[in-house]
Design a protein around this motif. Structure first.
Motif, PDB file in Angstrom:
ATOM      1  N   LEU A   9       2.727   6.707  -6.902  1.00  0.00           N
ATOM      2  CA  LEU A   9       1.778   7.668  -7.476  1.00  0.00           C
ATOM      3  C   LEU A   9       2.149   9.098  -7.086  1.00  0.00           C
ATOM      4  CD1 LEU A   9      -1.500   5.667  -6.863  1.00  0.00           C
ATOM      5  CD2 LEU A   9      -0.529   6.285  -9.107  1.00  0.00           C
ATOM      6  N   ASN A  10       2.587   9.267  -5.852  1.00  0.00           N
ATOM      7  CA  ASN A  10       2.984  10.594  -5.387  1.00  0.00           C
ATOM      8  C   ASN A  10       4.133  11.130  -6.235  1.00  0.00           C
ATOM      9  OD1 ASN A  10       4.586  12.536  -3.777  1.00  0.00           O
ATOM     10  ND2 ASN A  10       3.023  12.164  -2.224  1.00  0.00           N
ATOM     11  N   ALA A  11       5.160  10.320  -6.427  1.00  0.00           N
ATOM     12  CA  ALA A  11       6.319  10.749  -7.219  1.00  0.00           C
ATOM     13  C   ALA A  11       5.963  10.879  -8.698  1.00  0.00           C
ATOM     14  CB  ALA A  11       7.472   9.771  -7.036  1.00  0.00           C
ATOM     15  N   SER A  25      -5.511   5.765  -3.545  1.00  0.00           N
ATOM     16  CA  SER A  25      -4.453   5.076  -2.816  1.00  0.00           C
ATOM     17  C   SER A  25      -4.382   5.564  -1.363  1.00  0.00           C
ATOM     18  CB  SER A  25      -3.111   5.301  -3.516  1.00  0.00           C
ATOM     19  OG  SER A  25      -2.058   4.745  -2.773  1.00  0.00           O
ATOM     20  N   ASN A  26      -4.593   6.853  -1.158  1.00  0.00           N
ATOM     21  CA  ASN A  26      -4.600   7.387   0.209  1.00  0.00           C
ATOM     22  C   ASN A  26      -5.692   6.726   1.045  1.00  0.00           C
ATOM     23  OD1 ASN A  26      -2.469   9.146  -0.150  1.00  0.00           O
ATOM     24  ND2 ASN A  26      -3.780  10.877  -0.676  1.00  0.00           N
ATOM     25  N   ALA A  62       0.833  -1.207   0.000  1.00  0.00           N
ATOM     26  CA  ALA A  62       0.000   0.000   0.000  1.00  0.00           C
ATOM     27  C   ALA A  62       0.868   1.257   0.000  1.00  0.00           C
ATOM     28  CB  ALA A  62      -0.944  -0.001   1.203  1.00  0.00           C
ATOM     29  N   LEU A  63       1.935   1.240   0.785  1.00  0.00           N
ATOM     30  CA  LEU A  63       2.843   2.386   0.825  1.00  0.00           C
ATOM     31  C   LEU A  63       3.586   2.533  -0.496  1.00  0.00           C
ATOM     32  CD1 LEU A  63       4.125   4.729   2.391  1.00  0.00           C
ATOM     33  CD2 LEU A  63       5.862   3.098   3.190  1.00  0.00           C
ATOM     34  N   LEU A  68      -4.529   3.293   1.871  1.00  0.00           N
ATOM     35  CA  LEU A  68      -3.457   3.318   2.867  1.00  0.00           C
ATOM     36  C   LEU A  68      -4.010   3.647   4.254  1.00  0.00           C
ATOM     37  CD1 LEU A  68      -0.411   3.082   3.435  1.00  0.00           C
ATOM     38  CD2 LEU A  68      -0.217   5.528   2.884  1.00  0.00           C
ATOM     39  N   ILE A  69      -4.943   4.566   4.324  1.00  0.00           N
ATOM     40  CA  ILE A  69      -5.567   4.899   5.615  1.00  0.00           C
ATOM     41  C   ILE A  69      -6.312   3.679   6.164  1.00  0.00           C
ATOM     42  CG2 ILE A  69      -7.394   6.278   6.714  1.00  0.00           C
ATOM     43  CD1 ILE A  69      -6.463   8.601   4.818  1.00  0.00           C
ATOM     44  N   ARG A  70      -7.081   3.007   5.305  1.00  0.00           N
ATOM     45  CA  ARG A  70      -7.808   1.823   5.747  1.00  0.00           C
ATOM     46  C   ARG A  70      -6.843   0.729   6.215  1.00  0.00           C
ATOM     47  NH1 ARG A  70     -10.274   0.076   1.232  1.00  0.00           N
ATOM     48  NH2 ARG A  70      -9.072  -1.829   1.092  1.00  0.00           N
TER      49      ARG A  70
END
Length: 168
Positions: free
Chosen positions: A98-100, A125-126, A91-92, A129-131
């Motif tokens: 995606l961030n980069a 994705s956020n 997940a990270l 990742l939170i879930r």
């Protein structure tokens, strides 16, 4: 008061998950930053909404957000059992990719539309990742909320830039 409260069986703070998370977050930030050029002629010529923050505000905002992301993932990793480690790492990895990628699509490829697609995927994705993080540590998941909120703001800003620059 300790910010890092996870301890091993001998009552020592486990710092390795935090260091690992900080290393991968820093690497992703550096990869994205390598493509970002807010001083380029191309970027300067884009029409932008009046509510866009000044360029310096992005670095001032992203730095603590990346710190909270690393802290949250390090904390969740510390609380996770071995079966959850690969799911959290995946997940990270997707999130940071995606961030980069946004910077490379928006700035390097000079495509606000492709950047918008990347930031929309980053928002999904956020949420994942939170879930995933909340399954291991609800406090760590709360620590991701400012990062997710800023990404939603970035999506709105990117969408407005696409709207104001239909030929780009």
């Amino acid at each position: 008061m300790r910010l890092i409260s996870e301890r091993d069986g001998q009552n020592r703070v486990r710092w390795q998950p935090y260091a690992g998370a900080a290393a991968v977050v820093t690497a992703a930030a550096a990869i994205g930053n390598a493509a970002t050029d807010s001083r380029s002629t191309w970027y300067q010529r884009l029409s932008k909404p009046p509510w866009q923050p000044p360029p310096w505000a992005f670095g001032a905002t992203w730095t603590p957000l990346y710190g909270s992301l690393a802290w949250s993932v390090g904390r969740a990793w510390s609380q996770a059992d071995k079966r959850e480690h690969s799911k959290l790492a995946t997940a990270l990895a997707v999130n940071l990719s995606l961030n980069a990628a946004w910077s490379w699509l928006f700035f390097a490829a000079r495509s606000p539309r492709a950047g918008l697609a990347a930031t929309a995927a980053l928002n999904a994705s956020n949420l994942h990742l939170i879930r995933r993080t909340s399954r291991n540590d609800p406090c760590a998941a709360i620590g991701l909320l400012p990062y997710a909120a800023w990404c939603w703001f970035a999506t709105a800003l990117n969408a407005k830039i696409v709207h104001l620059n239909p030929r780009h």
